[in-house]
Each structure stands twice: as C-alpha cells, then as structure tokens.
Motif scaffolding. Sequence first.
Motif, short mmCIF file in Angstrom:
data_model
loop_
_atom_site.label_atom_id
_atom_site.label_comp_id
_atom_site.label_asym_id
_atom_site.label_seq_id
_atom_site.Cartn_x
_atom_site.Cartn_y
_atom_site.Cartn_z
N THR A 143 0.82 -1.22 0.00
CA THR A 143 0.00 0.00 0.00
C THR A 143 0.85 1.26 0.00
N THR A 144 2.14 1.12 -0.29
CA THR A 144 3.02 2.28 -0.29
C THR A 144 2.85 3.09 -1.56
N ALA A 145 3.60 4.19 -1.64
CA ALA A 145 3.53 5.06 -2.81
C ALA A 145 4.01 4.33 -4.06
N PRO A 146 3.57 4.77 -5.24
CA PRO A 146 3.99 4.10 -6.48
C PRO A 146 5.50 4.00 -6.63
N SER A 147 6.24 5.01 -6.21
CA SER A 147 7.69 4.95 -6.34
C SER A 147 8.27 3.85 -5.46
N SER A 148 7.74 3.70 -4.24
CA SER A 148 8.19 2.64 -3.36
C SER A 148 7.79 1.27 -3.89
N ARG A 149 6.60 1.19 -4.47
CA ARG A 149 6.14 -0.08 -5.04
C ARG A 149 7.04 -0.49 -6.21
N ALA A 150 7.49 0.48 -6.97
CA ALA A 150 8.38 0.17 -8.10
C ALA A 150 9.71 -0.40 -7.62
N VAL A 151 10.22 0.14 -6.51
CA VAL A 151 11.47 -0.38 -5.95
C VAL A 151 11.27 -1.82 -5.46
N GLN A 152 10.13 -2.08 -4.79
CA GLN A 152 9.87 -3.44 -4.32
C GLN A 152 9.74 -4.41 -5.50
N ARG A 153 9.09 -3.97 -6.56
CA ARG A 153 8.97 -4.82 -7.74
C ARG A 153 10.34 -5.17 -8.31
N ARG A 154 11.22 -4.18 -8.38
CA ARG A 154 12.56 -4.42 -8.92
C ARG A 154 13.36 -5.38 -8.04
N ASP A 155 13.26 -5.20 -6.72
CA ASP A 155 14.01 -6.07 -5.81
C ASP A 155 13.49 -7.50 -5.86
N LEU A 156 12.17 -7.66 -5.86
CA LEU A 156 11.61 -9.01 -5.90
C LEU A 156 11.84 -9.68 -7.25
N ALA A 157 11.86 -8.89 -8.31
CA ALA A 157 12.15 -9.45 -9.64
C ALA A 157 13.57 -10.02 -9.68
N ALA A 158 14.50 -9.39 -8.98
CA ALA A 158 15.87 -9.90 -8.94
C ALA A 158 15.90 -11.28 -8.27
N PHE A 159 15.11 -11.45 -7.21
CA PHE A 159 15.05 -12.76 -6.56
C PHE A 159 14.39 -13.79 -7.46
N VAL A 160 13.31 -13.41 -8.13
CA VAL A 160 12.62 -14.35 -9.01
C VAL A 160 13.54 -14.82 -10.13
N ARG A 161 14.31 -13.90 -10.71
CA ARG A 161 15.26 -14.30 -11.77
C ARG A 161 16.28 -15.29 -11.23
N GLU B 216 5.02 9.35 6.24
CA GLU B 216 6.27 8.95 5.59
C GLU B 216 6.05 7.75 4.68
N LYS B 217 7.15 7.31 4.03
CA LYS B 217 7.07 6.11 3.20
C LYS B 217 6.70 4.93 4.09
N GLY B 218 5.83 4.06 3.59
CA GLY B 218 5.33 2.97 4.39
C GLY B 218 4.02 3.28 5.07
N GLY B 219 3.62 4.56 5.04
CA GLY B 219 2.33 4.94 5.59
C GLY B 219 2.34 5.40 7.03
N ALA B 220 3.49 5.31 7.72
CA ALA B 220 3.55 5.72 9.12
C ALA B 220 3.70 7.23 9.24
N GLU B 221 3.09 7.80 10.28
CA GLU B 221 3.23 9.23 10.53
C GLU B 221 4.46 9.50 11.38
N HIS B 222 5.11 10.63 11.11
CA HIS B 222 6.27 11.03 11.91
C HIS B 222 6.25 12.54 12.08
N SER B 223 6.64 13.01 13.26
CA SER B 223 6.69 14.45 13.54
C SER B 223 8.14 14.91 13.61
N TYR B 224 8.44 15.95 12.84
CA TYR B 224 9.77 16.56 12.82
C TYR B 224 9.72 17.87 13.60
N ALA B 225 10.69 18.07 14.46
CA ALA B 225 10.84 19.39 15.07
C ALA B 225 11.46 20.31 14.03
N ILE B 226 11.11 21.59 14.09
CA ILE B 226 11.67 22.56 13.15
C ILE B 226 12.07 23.81 13.93
#
Length: 363
Positions: free
Chosen positions: A45-63, A234-244
Amino acid sequence: MPEKPDHNAIRKKIAGPLPVAPVADEAGDDRLAWWVEQYLAHAVTTAPSSRAVQRRDLAAFVRFAEEAGAAARSGWSPRLSRAFLDRLRSTRQPDGGRAWSGRTIARMLAHLKRFARWVHGLAALPLGDPVRDLRLPSAPPGGGLEIERALSADERRRLLDAADLLPRIQGRSRDRRRARGLDPAERPRRQSARPWRNRAVIYCLIETGMRRAAVAALEESGIAWERGSLTVREKGGAEHSYAISRQGLAALADYAREERPADAAAFPAAASFFLPAASRANSSGRLAAGQINLIWKEASQLAGVAGKTPHSARHAMGRRLIARTGNIAAVQRQLGHRNAAYSVQYARITEAELHQALEEEES
C-alpha cells in the motif's frame, strides 16, 4: 489447449482475511513471478515509487530462483534464500567493485522477508518460512549511510543565505534592454516564479532533515505552529513528527502569507502545504520530487555548493544533532529511524575530520 486460470477469482480470495486456502494451485499457476504480482496488487500500500522499488528487488530474486530451477513457490526454501544473499554479496562489477552496496542488500532483504511471510501465511511452504534464517544486519554493511555527503556547516550557511536571496532575485527578467538601469529586485518577475515557496522548501529540508517525499506530502493541517513541529505521513504509511527551528517555521509562515493564498484558490481541493503555481493548470496540486530537486539545484548554484543533494541536508541534520547533543536517541527521534543502527552512524568520524584531527595533533 489448457484452460486459462481465473485470476479475478483468485485475487478475490487472496484479498480476503488470512488465512485462506492455497489458491494458486487451483489455477495451475504456482510461479513465484505470479505470487509477486498478487503481493504487489493486494498487500503493498506504499507510494507508487516505493512499489516500483519493491517490484525491482523481488524481480531480482525471481530471476535468481528461475536460474536455480526453483521458479515455483513450492521450491522456495531457506537454502535458496541464503544462496540469493550470497549471490548479492559476491557479485562484482567489471571494475571489481561490488554490484550492490550493503545498504541496497539490506533493503532487498527487507522486501524479500515481507514478501516471504505474506506468501507463507497464505500457502505454507513445504520447508517452512524461507527467510527464517536470514538476519538483517544491525547496521547496513559496506559503509551504510553516506554521511560523507552531508552538508558541511559552511555549505549549510551558504544555502540558507541563498534561500534568503530568492524572494529578491528569483524569476526576475534578464532582458538587459527592457530592464536597463533597474535594480535586480525591481525587474519584472515571471508569472510562475514562487521564490517564497522555494525559500521555504530549502529551509524545510535543512532545518528538519525531511526527505523530499515528506516535504512534498506535508499538509497544512500537519503544521503545529505553536509547538514548532511538522507531522507528515512517511514512506510505508507511518506518521512522523519533525521538530523545526524558529527560523524554519518563520520561512514557512512567510510563504503562507506571501504566495500560498493565491495558489490555494487555484487548487481548492489540494491538501498539500507546498503548492504548484496557479499558472500550472494541469498540475495535480502537489509538488513532485523532481520539482524539489530543481528548487535545490537553483539554490545550490546560487550558493556555490556542488555535489550535494536534498538528502545531504538530512545527513547534515543527523551530524548536527550528534555534534550538539551527543545523543543517538535525538537523531533517531528527529529523523524517524526505526533501526537505531542508522542513527548510530552519524556518530562516525568522516575521513576529512580524521585528517583534521591528526593535523591539529601535529601542530
């Protein structure tokens, strides 16, 4: 001719509550490649860019599995997973360097572990959990975070100074004939220029250590003006608070006052704090990572800072917190590291600092 499997029916079963019966065999398709597609479609359920990275990593294992003659799910064993890890660590480039950095290997293993447990939960593998013996390193091997690329204190100062110049000079006409005799700050400005926004983006990166995607995803409701914090998903869907810092918060307030209202009127449905210019009629109402790169590049050129990226500001925040507090927990809390081993790396001494220490000792 064999009957084609009913993948729509299979997807409905996979999308249901766990556990479910092994459904791939019912369709006659038990290939790991097929399971990867179902995992990406129904469990990620992550962002499309993160999903693309997961697809690439898992494709390396499948190969790798296909080369090893284990293309089917039922052939996935703990030994196959360990062999894949050995392949990643041993593969070399033509120049002798490693094909994958330690950080990349750690990421690929993390993706593989999540995928394996999803598959094993749906359809138990004959030899058990295939990643049970894999251990992610406590700290990324091979150097881990590239803290050598962090902004130096001088580069940080110059970038913030350059950001402060943007409202005065950015987007001004360069036509010497039309602007003859005019001060640069008095020349006409192009309609799409957003110097106050760009200044605020630079401050946001440097004064919080946020990633580009987090800056783009920041919503107006996530800014706690009185408390001085920015909460973002953030990536992965978790919320995070940054001090500024107060200076960083003031830069955001300047943008909210000077430019944002007009753009917000053009994008009434947009929740993002940083908005595209109203003249960008085809925009989604949110800055893309590429636009943040361009903002950073222009400020870097103005500041005379070369070879540094927006992520260099994140590394600089980690180094700055260590220098000021000596507290690893402060780095972990600010940057949102789930694994404290990443935070510990900001305490490492860089090569330049080591040489400086040696020269000071000799003098």
